[in-house]
Scaffold this active site. Structure first.
Site, PDB file in Angstrom:
ATOM      1  N   SER A 174       3.973   3.122  -6.446  1.00  0.00           N
ATOM      2  CA  SER A 174       3.498   3.699  -5.193  1.00  0.00           C
ATOM      3  C   SER A 174       3.722   5.204  -5.267  1.00  0.00           C
ATOM      4  O   SER A 174       4.594   5.666  -6.016  1.00  0.00           O
ATOM      5  CB  SER A 174       4.312   3.126  -4.025  1.00  0.00           C
ATOM      6  OG  SER A 174       4.162   3.935  -2.866  1.00  0.00           O
ATOM      7  N   TYR A 217      12.010   0.383   0.533  1.00  0.00           N
ATOM      8  CA  TYR A 217      10.743   0.402  -0.213  1.00  0.00           C
ATOM      9  C   TYR A 217      10.692   1.569  -1.206  1.00  0.00           C
ATOM     10  O   TYR A 217      10.380   1.399  -2.388  1.00  0.00           O
ATOM     11  CB  TYR A 217       9.581   0.486   0.782  1.00  0.00           C
ATOM     12  CG  TYR A 217       8.205   0.412   0.151  1.00  0.00           C
ATOM     13  CD1 TYR A 217       7.618  -0.832  -0.120  1.00  0.00           C
ATOM     14  CD2 TYR A 217       7.489   1.558  -0.159  1.00  0.00           C
ATOM     15  CE1 TYR A 217       6.355  -0.909  -0.691  1.00  0.00           C
ATOM     16  CE2 TYR A 217       6.228   1.487  -0.726  1.00  0.00           C
ATOM     17  CZ  TYR A 217       5.662   0.255  -0.988  1.00  0.00           C
ATOM     18  OH  TYR A 217       4.403   0.183  -1.555  1.00  0.00           O
TER      19      TYR A 217
END
Ligand code: NAD
Length: 279
Positions: free
Chosen positions: A164, A177
């Site tokens: 990401s 995350y």
């Protein structure tokens, strides 16, 4: 303006991955689904992993088999070692081997830092980081066992980690995350270094904002969309196909000399757009 409609469609060369066997985790939704379909379109046989939602997984299988390749849906929780080894063993038994792993499965459990529970922290690390570790380890064992088959690919195997932009960009309210993706970055690079001598290529794709269920709140309302587009110099929200195209290319021999790289597919989100007019 958001112009998602301009994603190029049908640009995948149909024989690019002919004869290769691909495993995509979390492949019954969003990016994993588009990637599994893209790999099938490029000629690979595909295992569609899912943890819940068998019907959605079977729909993906049906779409892939319409390209004239094999596909099957395998249930497994990527954070559970016994389920991962059972899945990869079954794939080797039923498909013969594994040539491509796309370690895509991931989730979010968001909370402000002082309110984040250990359970929220642990769940995200278990799925997003440990899940990739387990799948990559089992795939690498199979790649090393089989070695290079030159008629199939010039490498013994490819691992593509779904990371990401948050492996680079800190993200308030999402420390679990962002930490998991930071971990994916270093895991990917270390595996790439360790496995390259065995002709195994490990790389990552780092998506920016892609329109999927994981981030619905970021694009669902016009206000949220406008906020999000401020962070994207290319001025469109990504489509799962944008990621699928990058994965297909990275998995192919066109990218045979690409080892240990993160390919950002983000419309320029990591270019610090806030500095475009100031700084
Ligand atoms: P999604 O929610 O549509 O898909 C996630 C998939 O992972 C689902 O199929 C889900 O069932 C599966 N999954 C969750 N836990 C699992 C487990 N324990 N075992 C097996 N499968 C499991 O979201 P998405 O946007 O398609 O996300 C896919 C990947 O892309 C994730 O790793 C995510 O972090 C990454 N990503 C997404 C974006 C984005 O903007 N959508 C941006 C950057 C990175």
């Amino acid at each position: 303006m958001d112009s998602t409609a301009s994603v190029p469609q049908g640009v995948i060369p149909v024989q690019l991955l002919k004869g290769q066997k691909a495993l995509v985790t979390g492949a019954n939704s969003g990016i994993g689904k588009a990637t599994a379909i893209g790999l099938g379109r490029a000629g690979a046989d595909v295992v569609v992993n899912y943890v819940a939602g068998r019907d959605a997984a079977e729909e993906v299988v049906e779409e892939i088999t319409s390209f004239g390749v094999r596909a099957a849906a395998y249930e497994a929780d990527v954070s559970q070692e016994d389920q991962v080894t059972a899945m990869t063993d079954r794939m080797v038994q039923e498909f013969g081997t594994i040539d491509i792993l796309v370690a895509n499965a991931g989730l979010q459990r968001d909370a402000r830092f002082t309110e984040m529970t250990l359970e929220q922290w642990q769940k995200v690390l278990d799925v997003n980081l440990t899940g990739q570790f387990l799948c990559a380890r089992e795939a690498a064992k199979e790649f090393r066992r089989r070695g290079v088959v030159p008629e199939v690919s010039s490498s013994a195997g490819k691992i593509i980690c779904m990371s990401s932009v948050h492996q680079l960009i800190p993200w308030s309210g999402h420390v679990n995350y962002a930490s998991s993706k930071g971990g994916v970055q270093m895991m990917m690079a270390t595996l790439a270094q360790e496995l390259a001598p065995y002709k195994i290529r490990v790389n990552a794709v780092a998506p920016g904002a892609i329109r999927t269920p994981i981030n619905r709140s970021a694009w669902e309302t016009p206000e949220a969309r406008e906020d999000l587009l401020r962070l994207i110099p290319y001025k469109r929200i990504g489509d799962p196909q944008d990621i699928s195209h990058a994965v297909v290319a990275l998995a192919s021999d066109l990218m045979d000399y690409v080892v240990g790289t993160t390919l950002y597919v983000d419309g320029g989100m990591t270019l610090f757009p806030g500095f475009a007019t100031g700084g």
